[in-house]
Design a protein around this motif. Sequence first.
Motif, PDB file in Angstrom:
ATOM      1  N   GLU A   1     -20.670  11.443   8.831  1.00 49.92           N
ATOM      2  CA  GLU A   1     -19.525  10.537   8.807  1.00 49.92           C
ATOM      3  C   GLU A   1     -18.379  11.172   8.031  1.00 49.92           C
ATOM      4  O   GLU A   1     -18.584  11.783   6.992  1.00 49.92           O
ATOM      5  CB  GLU A   1     -19.954   9.233   8.146  1.00 49.92           C
ATOM      6  CG  GLU A   1     -18.936   8.157   8.172  1.00 49.92           C
ATOM      7  CD  GLU A   1     -19.494   6.843   7.644  1.00 49.92           C
ATOM      8  OE1 GLU A   1     -19.418   5.861   8.378  1.00 49.92           O
ATOM      9  OE2 GLU A   1     -19.999   6.818   6.497  1.00 49.92           O
ATOM     10  N   ILE A   2     -17.184  11.033   8.593  1.00 51.59           N
ATOM     11  CA  ILE A   2     -15.948  11.421   7.923  1.00 51.59           C
ATOM     12  C   ILE A   2     -15.160  10.122   7.780  1.00 51.59           C
ATOM     13  O   ILE A   2     -15.071   9.348   8.730  1.00 51.59           O
ATOM     14  CB  ILE A   2     -15.121  12.411   8.767  1.00 51.59           C
ATOM     15  CG1 ILE A   2     -15.940  13.625   9.149  1.00 51.59           C
ATOM     16  CG2 ILE A   2     -13.859  12.828   8.025  1.00 51.59           C
ATOM     17  CD1 ILE A   2     -15.268  14.516  10.169  1.00 51.59           C
ATOM     18  N   PHE A   3     -14.586   9.885   6.608  1.00 59.01           N
ATOM     19  CA  PHE A   3     -13.898   8.605   6.436  1.00 59.01           C
ATOM     20  C   PHE A   3     -12.742   8.721   5.452  1.00 59.01           C
ATOM     21  O   PHE A   3     -12.626   9.691   4.705  1.00 59.01           O
ATOM     22  CB  PHE A   3     -14.877   7.513   5.977  1.00 59.01           C
ATOM     23  CG  PHE A   3     -15.674   7.877   4.758  1.00 59.01           C
ATOM     24  CD1 PHE A   3     -15.212   7.566   3.492  1.00 59.01           C
ATOM     25  CD2 PHE A   3     -16.889   8.525   4.868  1.00 59.01           C
ATOM     26  CE1 PHE A   3     -15.949   7.891   2.356  1.00 59.01           C
ATOM     27  CE2 PHE A   3     -17.636   8.855   3.751  1.00 59.01           C
ATOM     28  CZ  PHE A   3     -17.159   8.539   2.488  1.00 59.01           C
ATOM     29  N   ASN A   4     -11.897   7.711   5.503  1.00 56.98           N
ATOM     30  CA  ASN A   4     -10.850   7.523   4.508  1.00 56.98           C
ATOM     31  C   ASN A   4     -10.906   6.056   4.131  1.00 56.98           C
ATOM     32  O   ASN A   4     -10.734   5.186   4.982  1.00 56.98           O
ATOM     33  CB  ASN A   4      -9.467   7.884   5.045  1.00 56.98           C
ATOM     34  CG  ASN A   4      -8.426   7.793   3.952  1.00 56.98           C
ATOM     35  OD1 ASN A   4      -8.192   6.718   3.398  1.00 56.98           O
ATOM     36  ND2 ASN A   4      -7.816   8.917   3.625  1.00 56.98           N
ATOM     37  N   ASN A   5     -11.164   5.763   2.870  1.00 54.26           N
ATOM     38  CA  ASN A   5     -11.347   4.388   2.421  1.00 54.26           C
ATOM     39  C   ASN A   5     -10.084   3.708   1.918  1.00 54.26           C
ATOM     40  O   ASN A   5     -10.142   2.563   1.478  1.00 54.26           O
ATOM     41  CB  ASN A   5     -12.418   4.321   1.336  1.00 54.26           C
ATOM     42  CG  ASN A   5     -13.806   4.393   1.918  1.00 54.26           C
ATOM     43  OD1 ASN A   5     -14.044   3.976   3.048  1.00 54.26           O
ATOM     44  ND2 ASN A   5     -14.731   4.947   1.162  1.00 54.26           N
ATOM     45  N   ALA A   6      -8.955   4.383   1.963  1.00 52.52           N
ATOM     46  CA  ALA A   6      -7.713   3.733   1.528  1.00 52.52           C
ATOM     47  C   ALA A   6      -7.392   2.607   2.508  1.00 52.52           C
ATOM     48  O   ALA A   6      -7.381   2.809   3.717  1.00 52.52           O
ATOM     49  CB  ALA A   6      -6.567   4.741   1.487  1.00 52.52           C
ATOM     50  N   ASN A   7      -7.118   1.427   1.974  1.00 52.11           N
ATOM     51  CA  ASN A   7      -6.894   0.276   2.854  1.00 52.11           C
ATOM     52  C   ASN A   7      -5.614   0.392   3.677  1.00 52.11           C
ATOM     53  O   ASN A   7      -5.420  -0.352   4.623  1.00 52.11           O
ATOM     54  CB  ASN A   7      -6.920  -1.037   2.072  1.00 52.11           C
ATOM     55  CG  ASN A   7      -5.818  -1.121   1.038  1.00 52.11           C
ATOM     56  OD1 ASN A   7      -5.065  -0.170   0.825  1.00 52.11           O
ATOM     57  ND2 ASN A   7      -5.732  -2.247   0.376  1.00 52.11           N
ATOM     58  N   TYR A   8      -4.767   1.339   3.386  1.00 53.54           N
ATOM     59  CA  TYR A   8      -3.529   1.523   4.140  1.00 53.54           C
ATOM     60  C   TYR A   8      -3.525   2.819   4.963  1.00 53.54           C
ATOM     61  O   TYR A   8      -2.517   3.184   5.570  1.00 53.54           O
ATOM     62  CB  TYR A   8      -2.323   1.502   3.199  1.00 53.54           C
ATOM     63  CG  TYR A   8      -2.366   2.550   2.106  1.00 53.54           C
ATOM     64  CD1 TYR A   8      -1.775   3.784   2.289  1.00 53.54           C
ATOM     65  CD2 TYR A   8      -3.004   2.290   0.894  1.00 53.54           C
ATOM     66  CE1 TYR A   8      -1.819   4.755   1.294  1.00 53.54           C
ATOM     67  CE2 TYR A   8      -3.050   3.236  -0.115  1.00 53.54           C
ATOM     68  CZ  TYR A   8      -2.451   4.472   0.089  1.00 53.54           C
ATOM     69  OH  TYR A   8      -2.501   5.416  -0.896  1.00 53.54           O
ATOM     70  N   ALA A   9      -4.653   3.510   5.029  1.00 56.94           N
ATOM     71  CA  ALA A   9      -4.727   4.803   5.725  1.00 56.94           C
ATOM     72  C   ALA A   9      -4.289   4.696   7.189  1.00 56.94           C
ATOM     73  O   ALA A   9      -3.560   5.558   7.686  1.00 56.94           O
ATOM     74  CB  ALA A   9      -6.143   5.362   5.635  1.00 56.94           C
ATOM     75  N   ALA A  10      -4.723   3.653   7.869  1.00 58.98           N
ATOM     76  CA  ALA A  10      -4.380   3.508   9.291  1.00 58.98           C
ATOM     77  C   ALA A  10      -2.882   3.334   9.494  1.00 58.98           C
ATOM     78  O   ALA A  10      -2.323   3.807  10.491  1.00 58.98           O
ATOM     79  CB  ALA A  10      -5.117   2.314   9.891  1.00 58.98           C
ATOM     80  N   PHE A  11      -2.207   2.683   8.552  1.00 60.58           N
ATOM     81  CA  PHE A  11      -0.771   2.468   8.689  1.00 60.58           C
ATOM     82  C   PHE A  11      -0.008   3.774   8.518  1.00 60.58           C
ATOM     83  O   PHE A  11       1.033   3.985   9.128  1.00 60.58           O
ATOM     84  CB  PHE A  11      -0.296   1.402   7.702  1.00 60.58           C
ATOM     85  CG  PHE A  11      -1.050   0.109   7.872  1.00 60.58           C
ATOM     86  CD1 PHE A  11      -0.879  -0.668   9.011  1.00 60.58           C
ATOM     87  CD2 PHE A  11      -1.958  -0.311   6.920  1.00 60.58           C
ATOM     88  CE1 PHE A  11      -1.594  -1.839   9.184  1.00 60.58           C
ATOM     89  CE2 PHE A  11      -2.671  -1.489   7.081  1.00 60.58           C
ATOM     90  CZ  PHE A  11      -2.494  -2.249   8.227  1.00 60.58           C
TER      91      PHE A  11
END
Length: 144
Positions: free
Chosen positions: A71-81
């Motif tokens: 799994e590769i991830f980014n946990n910042a709640n605004y990453a998608a924006f």
Amino acid sequence: MSKGFRISTEGFKSLEKRLEKMSKEAVNEVSDVVDKHIFDINREQVSLTRVDTGYLKNSNDFDVQDKKYKEIFNNANYAAFIEFGTGKGANNIPAELKQYAGQFKTGDGTKNGIPASPFFFAPFFKRRQAILRDIVKVLQKFGK
């Protein structure tokens, strides 16, 4: 609000089934190949994260401990924006991500927003064919 996003090997059922029938040595070799690509993808994700604060950049991470699940991830709640942009800035989203990106949509897209600053998916897409090629080489080596 989103809790970040992920790319994982979950859903690669045909590969999972093949790995179940393979020797431990073969599984380890496939795992090592995928891990190498994940390290490269993560390194590029971090370098592409063009945000002044370190939180988004430091939220790029991966989990490769399991031999069959990565799994590769980014946990910042605004990453998608940041990845997809907001308002009028949400453009040039790859076709295969439009539905996924839609879950992060805010407003009606008519207001000025922040421009997309892709950093997360592009490194994966760039290496996708190489990952598959390298996995196939290992499978062929072990006659699977």
